[in-house]
Design an enzyme around this catalytic site. Structure first.
Site, PDB file in Angstrom:
ATOM      1  N   ARG A 226      -1.966 -11.341  14.513  1.00 46.37           N
ATOM      2  CA  ARG A 226      -3.010 -12.229  15.004  1.00 46.37           C
ATOM      3  C   ARG A 226      -2.359 -13.543  15.414  1.00 46.37           C
ATOM      4  O   ARG A 226      -1.351 -13.963  14.819  1.00 46.37           O
ATOM      5  CB  ARG A 226      -4.050 -12.503  13.906  1.00 46.37           C
ATOM      6  CG  ARG A 226      -5.011 -11.347  13.646  1.00 46.37           C
ATOM      7  CD  ARG A 226      -5.991 -11.146  14.795  1.00 46.37           C
ATOM      8  NE  ARG A 226      -6.945 -10.074  14.538  1.00 46.37           N
ATOM      9  CZ  ARG A 226      -6.809  -8.822  14.978  1.00 46.37           C
ATOM     10  NH1 ARG A 226      -5.752  -8.463  15.690  1.00 46.37           N
ATOM     11  NH2 ARG A 226      -7.743  -7.920  14.724  1.00 46.37           N
ATOM     12  N   HIS A 274      -3.367  -9.145  24.312  1.00 43.42           N
ATOM     13  CA  HIS A 274      -3.934  -8.447  23.143  1.00 43.42           C
ATOM     14  C   HIS A 274      -4.112  -6.962  23.485  1.00 43.42           C
ATOM     15  O   HIS A 274      -5.203  -6.399  23.337  1.00 43.42           O
ATOM     16  CB  HIS A 274      -5.268  -9.072  22.710  1.00 43.42           C
ATOM     17  CG  HIS A 274      -5.644  -8.743  21.300  1.00 43.42           C
ATOM     18  ND1 HIS A 274      -6.225  -9.628  20.430  1.00 43.42           N
ATOM     19  CD2 HIS A 274      -5.511  -7.589  20.589  1.00 43.42           C
ATOM     20  CE1 HIS A 274      -6.452  -9.050  19.261  1.00 43.42           C
ATOM     21  NE2 HIS A 274      -6.035  -7.787  19.333  1.00 43.42           N
TER      22      HIS A 274
HETATM   23  P1  NDP Z   1      -3.024  -2.692   6.776  1.00 40.83           P
HETATM   24  O1  NDP Z   1      -4.127  -3.342   6.020  1.00 40.83           O
HETATM   25  O2  NDP Z   1      -2.895  -1.219   6.724  1.00 40.83           O
HETATM   26  O3  NDP Z   1      -1.619  -3.303   6.295  1.00 40.83           O
HETATM   27  C1  NDP Z   1      -1.437  -4.666   6.058  1.00 40.83           C
HETATM   28  C2  NDP Z   1      -0.059  -4.878   5.453  1.00 40.83           C
HETATM   29  O4  NDP Z   1       0.171  -6.295   5.305  1.00 40.83           O
HETATM   30  C3  NDP Z   1       0.083  -4.259   4.064  1.00 40.83           C
HETATM   31  O5  NDP Z   1       1.369  -3.734   3.892  1.00 40.83           O
HETATM   32  C4  NDP Z   1      -0.114  -5.474   3.147  1.00 40.83           C
HETATM   33  O6  NDP Z   1       0.536  -5.374   1.891  1.00 40.83           O
HETATM   34  C5  NDP Z   1       0.564  -6.551   3.953  1.00 40.83           C
HETATM   35  N1  NDP Z   1       0.107  -7.875   3.520  1.00 40.83           N
HETATM   36  C6  NDP Z   1      -1.162  -8.339   3.461  1.00 40.83           C
HETATM   37  N2  NDP Z   1      -1.175  -9.600   2.971  1.00 40.83           N
HETATM   38  C7  NDP Z   1       0.109  -9.915   2.690  1.00 40.83           C
HETATM   39  C8  NDP Z   1       0.735 -11.065   2.145  1.00 40.83           C
HETATM   40  N3  NDP Z   1       0.022 -12.141   1.786  1.00 40.83           N
HETATM   41  N4  NDP Z   1       2.068 -11.034   1.986  1.00 40.83           N
HETATM   42  C9  NDP Z   1       2.786  -9.945   2.338  1.00 40.83           C
HETATM   43  N5  NDP Z   1       2.266  -8.816   2.863  1.00 40.83           N
HETATM   44  C10 NDP Z   1       0.928  -8.817   3.043  1.00 40.83           C
HETATM   45  O7  NDP Z   1      -3.164  -3.191   8.278  1.00 40.83           O
HETATM   46  P2  NDP Z   1      -2.688  -2.448   9.607  1.00 40.83           P
HETATM   47  O8  NDP Z   1      -1.257  -2.097   9.465  1.00 40.83           O
HETATM   48  O9  NDP Z   1      -3.625  -1.378   9.972  1.00 40.83           O
HETATM   49  O10 NDP Z   1      -2.896  -3.623  10.679  1.00 40.83           O
HETATM   50  C11 NDP Z   1      -2.230  -4.869  10.539  1.00 40.83           C
HETATM   51  C12 NDP Z   1      -2.801  -5.875  11.496  1.00 40.83           C
HETATM   52  O11 NDP Z   1      -2.392  -5.596  12.822  1.00 40.83           O
HETATM   53  C13 NDP Z   1      -4.324  -5.908  11.598  1.00 40.83           C
HETATM   54  O12 NDP Z   1      -4.907  -6.601  10.513  1.00 40.83           O
HETATM   55  C14 NDP Z   1      -4.525  -6.621  12.912  1.00 40.83           C
HETATM   56  O13 NDP Z   1      -4.603  -8.012  12.705  1.00 40.83           O
HETATM   57  C15 NDP Z   1      -3.265  -6.292  13.705  1.00 40.83           C
HETATM   58  N6  NDP Z   1      -3.561  -5.415  14.850  1.00 40.83           N
HETATM   59  C16 NDP Z   1      -3.309  -5.886  16.103  1.00 40.83           C
HETATM   60  C17 NDP Z   1      -3.531  -5.093  17.202  1.00 40.83           C
HETATM   61  C18 NDP Z   1      -3.228  -5.596  18.563  1.00 40.83           C
HETATM   62  O14 NDP Z   1      -3.666  -5.006  19.553  1.00 40.83           O
HETATM   63  N7  NDP Z   1      -2.435  -6.640  18.696  1.00 40.83           N
HETATM   64  C19 NDP Z   1      -4.066  -3.738  17.074  1.00 40.83           C
HETATM   65  C20 NDP Z   1      -4.303  -3.341  15.713  1.00 40.83           C
HETATM   66  C21 NDP Z   1      -4.056  -4.169  14.656  1.00 40.83           C
HETATM   67  P3  NDP Z   1       0.125  -4.238   0.827  1.00 40.83           P
HETATM   68  O15 NDP Z   1       0.635  -2.950   1.433  1.00 40.83           O
HETATM   69  O16 NDP Z   1       0.851  -4.626  -0.379  1.00 40.83           O
HETATM   70  O17 NDP Z   1      -1.375  -4.271   0.736  1.00 40.83           O
HETATM   71  C1  OXD Z   2      -7.232  -4.472  16.007  1.00 41.06           C
HETATM   72  C2  OXD Z   2      -6.957  -5.129  17.281  1.00 41.06           C
HETATM   73  O1  OXD Z   2      -7.311  -5.147  14.988  1.00 41.06           O
HETATM   74  O2  OXD Z   2      -7.065  -4.470  18.336  1.00 41.06           O
HETATM   75  O3  OXD Z   2      -7.385  -3.228  16.001  1.00 41.06           O
HETATM   76  O4  OXD Z   2      -6.604  -6.304  17.293  1.00 41.06           O
END
Ligand code: NDP
Ligand code: OXD
Length: 311
Positions: A226, A274
């Protein structure tokens, strides 16, 4: 529920074309009563809302709402709603979305790994000079976030031979990935490419800032999480200071990126709108329908959001 006893699902994804989604929903759930905002019909009939980028307070208007299903993986926008009803929220976890993100991240890592920015600069100057690139095993790539998307990118990069380290809140065990859950500064130190795939939460907002970026040396940054993970004002100074060499930014504090923003014209920065991984309706539509059917059968939704953790 409508007058015929059908489950009512409202598609309220702002800025998203509904047609491909409705085509997918019609195929998998013709037995539901599908409605598209703003044609919601009687608000008390709405059972489920499929949502993206809703305005503040939007969900509160449906008094019999049973659950919210997000078409995206990131639910920060939903959780920022100051008047969010107390119903379960499911985030998107979808094979098509994951594959899209893996492809984008792999493409950008290979681009930086094989010195494409340097060759592009040479071409602009008409320079013919071979540059020595290390093999993937000598290149350290750090992934911030080892969840559904970060974990898939990390294992794919490891399978491509890169030296991969990953940062998460809780310890992880992924093949070929050195997992790390300590301070981010220590994590970043050896990274030559950094990929941000964190969710946006109070703990991760601004995690890429002047202080943390100063632990890098000539690295490339790929932010697909983000926009607010990055303190945007700190990026160009970090490039000028040599902590970073390049950046690919897919997400921004303000989207669309405003005209005239310095990121548009800086040759070290690649801007994408995005679009690194758009949720494909063909795979994600059936995923949403299956989750609603589960809930209707009395089971908990899959991929539930933990409101306390913020993702
Ligand atoms: P998940 O919830 O599956 O994974 C999030 C990861 O981040 C987990 O490993 C989590 O740790 C880790 N995490 C969360 N908080 C912290 C912290 N404070 N310190 C360290 N690690 C942390 O999310 P996704 O992988 O599915 O997606 C990630 C992000 O990608 C989404 O939230 C979205 O913002 C972004 N996204 C962007 C897109 C785009 O088009 N640009 C498309 C899709 C998603 P733990 O495993 O320990 O819980
Ligand atoms: C998502 C995105 O969170 O597209 O899936 O940003």
């Amino acid at each position: 529920m409508d007058a015929q006893g059908k489950t009512v699902v409202l598609f309220a994804c702002f800025g998203v074309r509904p047609e491909p989604w409705l085509a997918a929903f019609d195929q998998t759930a013709p037995d539901f009563d599908w409605r598209v905002w703003p044609d919601s019909g009687a608000k008390e009939e709405v059972d489920y809302v499929v949502v993206w980028a809703q305005p503040d307070g939007f969900l509160r208007q449906f008094p019999n709402l049973r659950a919210v299903l997000c078409i995206g993986a990131g639910v920060d926008r939903i959780l920022q709603d100051s008047d969010l009803p107390d119903v379960p929220i499911a985030r998107m976890r979808d094979a098509g979305l994951t594959q899209g993100m893996v492809e984008f991240v792999l493409a950008r890592v290979l681009h930086y790994h094989r010195l494409m920015p340097a060759y592009e600069a040479q071409q602009r100057e008409g320079v013919w000079r071979q540059l020595a690139a290390p093999l993937a095993g000598e290149r350290t790539v750090g992934i911030l976030g080892l969840g559904q998307l970060g974990g898939a990118c990390a294992t794919r990069l490891a399978a491509n031979g890169f030296s991969v380290r990953g940062w998460s809140r809780t310890p992880k065990d992924l093949p070929g990935v050195a997992a790390f859950d300590g301070p981010i500064e220590v994590f970043l130190e050896p990274c030559e490419v950094v990929v941000c795939l964190l969710p946006l939460t109070p703990a991760t907002r601004g995690v890429l800032n002047a202080r943390t970026l100063s632990h890098l040396s000539g690295a490339s940054l790929i932010n697909v999480g983000r926009g607010a993970h990055l303190v945007e004002a700190d990026l160009i100074p970090a490039l000028d200071a040599g902590h970073l060499s390049n950046a690919t930014l897919d997400v921004f504090a303000t989207e669309p990126l405003p005209a005239g923003h310095p990121f548009w014209s800086d040759p070290r920065i690649t801007v994408t709108p995005h679009a690194s991984a758009l949720t494909p309706p063909g795979t994600a539509g059936p995923t949403i329908v299956a989750n609603i059917r589960r809930h209707l059968a009395g089971e908990a939704l899959l991929d539930l959001v933990d409101r306390d953790a913020g993702y």
